[in-house]
Design a protein around this motif. Sequence first.
Motif, mmCIF file in Angstrom:
data_model
loop_
_atom_site.group_PDB
_atom_site.id
_atom_site.type_symbol
_atom_site.label_atom_id
_atom_site.label_comp_id
_atom_site.label_asym_id
_atom_site.label_seq_id
_atom_site.Cartn_x
_atom_site.Cartn_y
_atom_site.Cartn_z
ATOM 1 N N LYS B 62 99.408 68.224 73.331
ATOM 2 C CA LYS B 62 98.490 68.233 74.486
ATOM 3 C C LYS B 62 97.631 69.507 74.503
ATOM 4 O O LYS B 62 96.412 69.429 74.652
ATOM 5 C CB LYS B 62 99.287 68.117 75.798
ATOM 6 N N SER B 63 98.292 70.641 74.350
ATOM 7 C CA SER B 63 97.539 71.905 74.373
ATOM 8 C C SER B 63 96.537 71.956 73.220
ATOM 9 O O SER B 63 95.394 72.391 73.396
ATOM 10 C CB SER B 63 98.483 73.094 74.269
ATOM 11 N N LEU B 64 96.990 71.525 72.060
ATOM 12 C CA LEU B 64 96.090 71.556 70.902
ATOM 13 C C LEU B 64 94.924 70.596 71.093
ATOM 14 O O LEU B 64 93.795 70.890 70.690
ATOM 15 C CB LEU B 64 96.876 71.216 69.625
ATOM 16 N N PHE B 98 94.202 78.556 80.680
ATOM 17 C CA PHE B 98 95.344 78.434 79.786
ATOM 18 C C PHE B 98 96.644 78.455 80.574
ATOM 19 O O PHE B 98 96.692 78.916 81.718
ATOM 20 C CB PHE B 98 95.338 79.586 78.777
ATOM 21 N N GLN B 99 97.693 77.976 79.923
ATOM 22 C CA GLN B 99 98.981 77.928 80.601
ATOM 23 C C GLN B 99 99.404 79.321 81.062
ATOM 24 O O GLN B 99 99.898 79.505 82.153
ATOM 25 C CB GLN B 99 100.022 77.331 79.662
ATOM 26 N N LYS B 100 99.187 80.301 80.167
ATOM 27 C CA LYS B 100 99.479 81.691 80.528
ATOM 28 C C LYS B 100 98.136 82.399 80.635
ATOM 29 O O LYS B 100 97.467 82.616 79.638
ATOM 30 C CB LYS B 100 100.334 82.328 79.432
ATOM 31 N N LEU B 169 92.523 72.288 82.149
ATOM 32 C CA LEU B 169 93.640 73.026 82.735
ATOM 33 C C LEU B 169 94.915 72.652 81.989
ATOM 34 O O LEU B 169 95.281 71.481 81.921
ATOM 35 C CB LEU B 169 93.790 72.667 84.218
ATOM 36 N N ASP B 170 95.569 73.664 81.403
ATOM 37 C CA ASP B 170 96.770 73.401 80.608
ATOM 38 C C ASP B 170 98.006 73.816 81.405
ATOM 39 O O ASP B 170 98.314 75.006 81.490
ATOM 40 C CB ASP B 170 96.695 74.174 79.285
ATOM 41 N N GLU B 171 98.663 72.847 81.982
ATOM 42 C CA GLU B 171 99.854 73.092 82.815
ATOM 43 C C GLU B 171 99.650 74.299 83.743
ATOM 44 O O GLU B 171 100.438 75.252 83.700
ATOM 45 C CB GLU B 171 101.086 73.309 81.926
ATOM 46 N N PRO B 172 98.648 74.236 84.596
ATOM 47 C CA PRO B 172 98.303 75.430 85.391
ATOM 48 C C PRO B 172 99.360 75.800 86.423
ATOM 49 O O PRO B 172 99.383 76.925 86.894
ATOM 50 C CB PRO B 172 96.997 75.029 86.078
HETATM 51 MG MG MG Z 1 101.312 72.849 75.892
#
Ligand code: MG
Lengths: 235, 251
Positions: B62-64, B98-100, B169-172
């Motif tokens: 998913k992130s990629l 990003f997630q972080k 938005l990646d797992e915000p």
């Molecule tokens: Mg991810």
Amino acid sequence: MQDIGQALGLALALVMSGDGDLFEIVALSLRVSLSAMAVACVIGLPVGALVAISRFPGRGSVLVVMNALMGLPPVVVGLLVYLHFSRSGPLGFLGLLYTPTAMIVAQTILIAPIVAALSRQVLEDLHSEYAEQFRSLALSRRHMVGALLWDARYSLMTVALAGFGRAVAEVGAVIIVGGNIDHLTRVMTTAIALETSKGELSLALALGIILLTIALGVNAAVQVLRQTGTRLAYV
Amino acid sequence: MSESTAIPLVREDARPAARSILPLEVRGLGLRFGETVVLDGLDLDLGPEGCTVIMGPNGVGKSLLLKLLHGLIEPCSGRISWAGQRPGAVTARQAMVFQKPVLLRRTVAANLDFVLRTRGLDRSRVPQLLDHVGLGHKADDPARRLSGGEAQRLALARALAIEPEVLFLDEPTASLDPASAHAIETIVRQARDRGVRIILVTHDVGQAQRLADDVVFLNRGRVAEKAPVDAFFPVPQSQAARDYLTGKLVF
Ligand SMILES: [Mg+2]
Ligand SMILES: Nc1ncnc2c1ncn2[C@@H]1O[C@H](COP(=O)(O)OP(=O)(O)O)[C@@H](O)[C@H]1O
């Protein structure tokens, strides 16, 4: 040969008395080494930043060379600058040999690689953290370098101080290109060398004490910069 | 019918400058690292508006996928087209949280000021943008001292500051408490309602139900299922999505 305790007493008296010759020597030392530090930063920081954010063939070799240049022997730098500035050398027409300018040039060559190599390391670490966010923001290379230099400012100031510390303490380069001429190119380290060889330990020790104090001051400044950066959560 | 043709014309007049980068068309997208195949011939079409939630098990890519769509990384094969343009050409018209969150070593306000300045946007909007995410009172604090939820809100404010057409938005809200997560959801919903195209990765089924217009479920390097949110959650069509949701809901 003076007794060391006696010499130390004379040295302290010399420092306290505000002796004119002594302070002329100290002032020239600071002028030469601070100038070298400034020029080395102007050259070294952009080089460090560019290498930090760039990927190109042969980068590994560039890093090896940069790191190796950090350990340049001062006498070799002095010799090379001497050969260029001596009357028969390619830059002889400038008439810079045995001037403070020649000393600044030599010390700049000595510490620019230090500034470049250390700042490259600092900026590359920061860039590895920022890179993806920077790409997401579609930043230009100029904005990237600007942001890295600014955000690493506390670390980069300690890098500059490391360069200054190396410059102000070296003797090999300045004695060759400066010649240790009284009232003209005599700096702390060359004066110490000369006075010691003459057996005039009190002036040598007085200068040694000042040099040590400067070294301590530089390290204290580095410490304060680190703490300030950490306190502001900028590091 | 006459109405639906009239509305787009009005919009064209209101925004004559930029042609939209939507719809998105992805064909045969492949991504692998050595022996590891992450994406394997993924196809996806996304329309011009709304909020799409991407779900799928950990490590499915998913992130990629978001990074590929945003032009941060290059695929090994396949094609991504944002209304005919490559991702790398439209990165600046998109924003990603990003997630972080990665925040500059500066104050909260200076983090926003930086993006506005580098984009040539109006820098006087900083206080307004901070108030919008509830960080007005933290303007002068070092950004890296913020709590997780505050940092994520600042990252969101920064993303919205550049007025993106697409917001990834990646797992915000992955590591945030419910109140912080709710604050983020509210801001995201407002952005969606203003016409920002939202593409959101989340494992939070409740969040997906609250925010999504449609859901894309990834499995084994492809889209296993794509359905409107009202259809997906009650009756997922793919076995993979059923397994994922049961695992999720049962605990
Ligand atoms: Mg991810
Ligand atoms: N640089 C890399 N090299 C090798 N494998 C990677 C790399 N980046 C990601 N992966 C792998 O790709 C897979 C998908 O990653 P990711 O997109 O982060 O998954 P997720 O769906 O949880 O966001 C993971 O198994 C991850 O380990």
